[in-house]
Scaffold this motif. Structure first.
Motif, mmCIF file in Angstrom:
data_model
loop_
_atom_site.group_PDB
_atom_site.id
_atom_site.type_symbol
_atom_site.label_atom_id
_atom_site.label_comp_id
_atom_site.label_asym_id
_atom_site.label_seq_id
_atom_site.Cartn_x
_atom_site.Cartn_y
_atom_site.Cartn_z
ATOM 1 N N ALA A 77 0.841 -1.200 0.000
ATOM 2 C CA ALA A 77 0.000 0.000 0.000
ATOM 3 C C ALA A 77 0.873 1.246 0.000
ATOM 4 O O ALA A 77 0.593 2.205 -0.701
ATOM 5 C CB ALA A 77 -0.929 -0.004 1.206
ATOM 6 N N GLN A 78 1.955 1.216 0.779
ATOM 7 C CA GLN A 78 2.840 2.368 0.847
ATOM 8 C C GLN A 78 3.537 2.584 -0.490
ATOM 9 O O GLN A 78 3.664 3.702 -0.952
ATOM 10 C CB GLN A 78 3.869 2.119 1.945
ATOM 11 N N ARG A 79 3.963 1.521 -1.138
ATOM 12 C CA ARG A 79 4.642 1.623 -2.420
ATOM 13 C C ARG A 79 3.723 2.281 -3.443
ATOM 14 O O ARG A 79 4.120 3.138 -4.194
ATOM 15 C CB ARG A 79 5.066 0.235 -2.897
ATOM 16 N N HIS A 80 2.467 1.886 -3.474
ATOM 17 C CA HIS A 80 1.533 2.446 -4.443
ATOM 18 C C HIS A 80 1.030 3.820 -4.031
ATOM 19 O O HIS A 80 0.616 4.591 -4.870
ATOM 20 C CB HIS A 80 0.365 1.485 -4.673
ATOM 21 N N ALA A 81 1.080 4.144 -2.744
ATOM 22 C CA ALA A 81 0.602 5.443 -2.282
ATOM 23 C C ALA A 81 1.510 6.566 -2.762
ATOM 24 O O ALA A 81 1.079 7.694 -2.890
ATOM 25 C CB ALA A 81 0.521 5.458 -0.761
ATOM 26 N N HIS A 82 2.783 6.264 -3.064
ATOM 27 C CA HIS A 82 3.708 7.298 -3.509
ATOM 28 C C HIS A 82 3.463 7.709 -4.953
ATOM 29 O O HIS A 82 3.949 8.719 -5.392
ATOM 30 C CB HIS A 82 5.157 6.816 -3.366
ATOM 31 N N ARG A 83 2.745 6.933 -5.696
ATOM 32 C CA ARG A 83 2.462 7.270 -7.086
ATOM 33 C C ARG A 83 1.175 8.059 -7.160
ATOM 34 O O ARG A 83 0.120 7.564 -6.837
ATOM 35 C CB ARG A 83 2.289 6.004 -7.922
ATOM 36 N N ARG A 84 1.298 9.292 -7.566
ATOM 37 C CA ARG A 84 0.109 10.087 -7.831
ATOM 38 C C ARG A 84 -0.166 9.964 -9.306
ATOM 39 O O ARG A 84 0.724 10.150 -10.120
ATOM 40 C CB ARG A 84 0.365 11.557 -7.506
ATOM 41 N N VAL A 85 -1.357 9.655 -9.655
ATOM 42 C CA VAL A 85 -1.691 9.515 -11.064
ATOM 43 C C VAL A 85 -2.637 10.637 -11.438
ATOM 44 O O VAL A 85 -3.765 10.682 -10.987
ATOM 45 C CB VAL A 85 -2.335 8.143 -11.360
ATOM 46 N N GLU A 86 -2.121 11.562 -12.199
ATOM 47 C CA GLU A 86 -2.935 12.641 -12.719
ATOM 48 C C GLU A 86 -2.735 12.638 -14.223
ATOM 49 O O GLU A 86 -1.615 12.700 -14.700
ATOM 50 C CB GLU A 86 -2.505 13.985 -12.139
ATOM 51 N N ARG A 87 -3.788 12.561 -14.942
ATOM 52 C CA ARG A 87 -3.697 12.557 -16.391
ATOM 53 C C ARG A 87 -3.927 13.969 -16.897
ATOM 54 O O ARG A 87 -4.919 14.601 -16.573
ATOM 55 C CB ARG A 87 -4.740 11.626 -16.984
ATOM 56 N N TYR A 99 6.445 10.385 -8.474
ATOM 57 C CA TYR A 99 6.275 10.963 -9.811
ATOM 58 C C TYR A 99 4.792 11.058 -10.159
ATOM 59 O O TYR A 99 3.950 10.408 -9.557
ATOM 60 C CB TYR A 99 7.023 10.154 -10.869
ATOM 61 N N THR A 100 4.489 11.884 -11.148
ATOM 62 C CA THR A 100 3.124 12.067 -11.627
ATOM 63 C C THR A 100 3.056 11.643 -13.087
ATOM 64 O O THR A 100 3.926 12.007 -13.873
ATOM 65 C CB THR A 100 2.708 13.553 -11.525
ATOM 66 N N ASN A 101 2.041 10.866 -13.442
ATOM 67 C CA ASN A 101 1.813 10.514 -14.846
ATOM 68 C C ASN A 101 1.177 11.690 -15.548
ATOM 69 O O ASN A 101 0.212 12.258 -15.046
ATOM 70 C CB ASN A 101 0.846 9.330 -14.965
ATOM 71 N N ILE A 102 1.700 12.063 -16.706
ATOM 72 C CA ILE A 102 1.066 13.076 -17.540
ATOM 73 C C ILE A 102 1.097 12.585 -18.980
ATOM 74 O O ILE A 102 1.873 11.695 -19.320
ATOM 75 C CB ILE A 102 1.743 14.462 -17.424
ATOM 76 N N VAL A 103 0.243 13.139 -19.795
ATOM 77 C CA VAL A 103 0.215 12.774 -21.204
ATOM 78 C C VAL A 103 0.553 14.023 -21.999
ATOM 79 O O VAL A 103 -0.111 15.047 -21.859
ATOM 80 C CB VAL A 103 -1.164 12.216 -21.613
ATOM 81 N N ILE A 104 1.592 13.938 -22.797
ATOM 82 C CA ILE A 104 2.006 15.062 -23.634
ATOM 83 C C ILE A 104 1.850 14.635 -25.080
ATOM 84 O O ILE A 104 2.510 13.695 -25.532
ATOM 85 C CB ILE A 104 3.464 15.475 -23.349
ATOM 86 N N GLY A 105 0.953 15.305 -25.794
ATOM 87 C CA GLY A 105 0.735 14.985 -27.204
ATOM 88 C C GLY A 105 0.337 13.542 -27.427
ATOM 89 O O GLY A 105 0.734 12.933 -28.409
ATOM 90 N N GLY A 106 -0.428 12.968 -26.493
ATOM 91 C CA GLY A 106 -0.886 11.591 -26.625
ATOM 92 C C GLY A 106 0.110 10.543 -26.159
ATOM 93 O O GLY A 106 -0.185 9.352 -26.187
ATOM 94 N N THR A 107 1.301 10.953 -25.740
ATOM 95 C CA THR A 107 2.340 10.022 -25.300
ATOM 96 C C THR A 107 2.510 10.104 -23.789
ATOM 97 O O THR A 107 2.616 11.206 -23.247
ATOM 98 C CB THR A 107 3.690 10.364 -25.977
ATOM 99 N N PRO A 108 2.550 8.961 -23.106
ATOM 100 C CA PRO A 108 2.760 8.983 -21.651
ATOM 101 C C PRO A 108 4.129 9.568 -21.295
ATOM 102 O O PRO A 108 5.132 9.237 -21.918
ATOM 103 C CB PRO A 108 2.699 7.515 -21.246
#
Length: 192
Positions: free
Chosen positions: A23-33, A111-120
């Motif tokens: 849970a802690q490992r996954h809690a550090h990943r913020r996923v914002e698209r 880290y945060t996930n973002i999409v730039i020009g359709g590419t992760p």
């Protein structure tokens, strides 16, 4: 009987610790698209017009953290640890923005996930990464990219022709209000 009770307690304890670690490992990943609808032309701002309102705070250390990795880019050594890049000047190491094209094997925690020009892509403390094979390479974002935060160090608050911006690594950011709160949009680059 004591052995069975002890074994049961030990198994439940280990299961609990393992669950907490996962849970802690996954809690550090913020996923914002964030989607960049279309790349806009890079707007260049002359450095001569920049007025620094609040100068950057620079973090330095005299000893690098144990476990750092030396990365060579264009014949220069950089020292990477936990998402931060350092360079050495005399006997002091300064936290800096990573040079473009540097590759790391594991993304930093948070880290945060973002999409730039359709590419992760992946964002952390002012650094933008794109996956290349089994590694992640630092790249420059396009104008219009929106990120949830800016680094705590090396960010100048500036004005250009009466407009307020934040500058990090020659990129200019403008605060924008989104459904997630205030975020920061890349609006252009500084020219020398």
């Amino acid at each position: 009987m004591k052995i069975i009770v002890f074994a049961t307690l030990l198994i439940s304890l280990l299961t609990s610790v393992e669950s907490d670690l996962l849970a802690q490992r996954h809690a550090h990943r913020r996923v914002e698209r964030v989607r960049v609808v279309r790349a806009r032309p890079v707007r260049r701002y002359p450095r001569a017009k920049v007025v620094v309102v609040r100068p950057r705070r620079v973090r330095t250390v005299t000893v690098l953290p144990a476990g750092h990795v030396t990365v060579v880019s264009r014949g220069r050594n950089y020292y990477y640890y936990n998402g931060f890049y350092h360079t050495q000047v005399n006997n002091v190491y300064t936290v800096i923005a990573p040079p473009r094209g540097v590759r790391i094997r594991v993304l930093p925690v948070g880290y945060t996930n973002i999409v730039i020009g359709g590419t992760p892509h992946y964002y952390y403390q002012g650094a933008y990464y794109k996956q290349v094979g089994n590694e992640y390479e630092t790249v420059e974002p396009v104008v219009g990219t929106v990120v949830p935060n800016l680094p705590e160090e090396n960010v100048d608050e500036v004005t250009i022709d009466g407009e307020n911006y934040y500058e990090f690594d020659d990129l200019l950011y403008k605060p924008v209000v989104t459904a997630s709160g205030t975020q920061y949009e890349v609006v252009g680059n500084l020219d020398d």
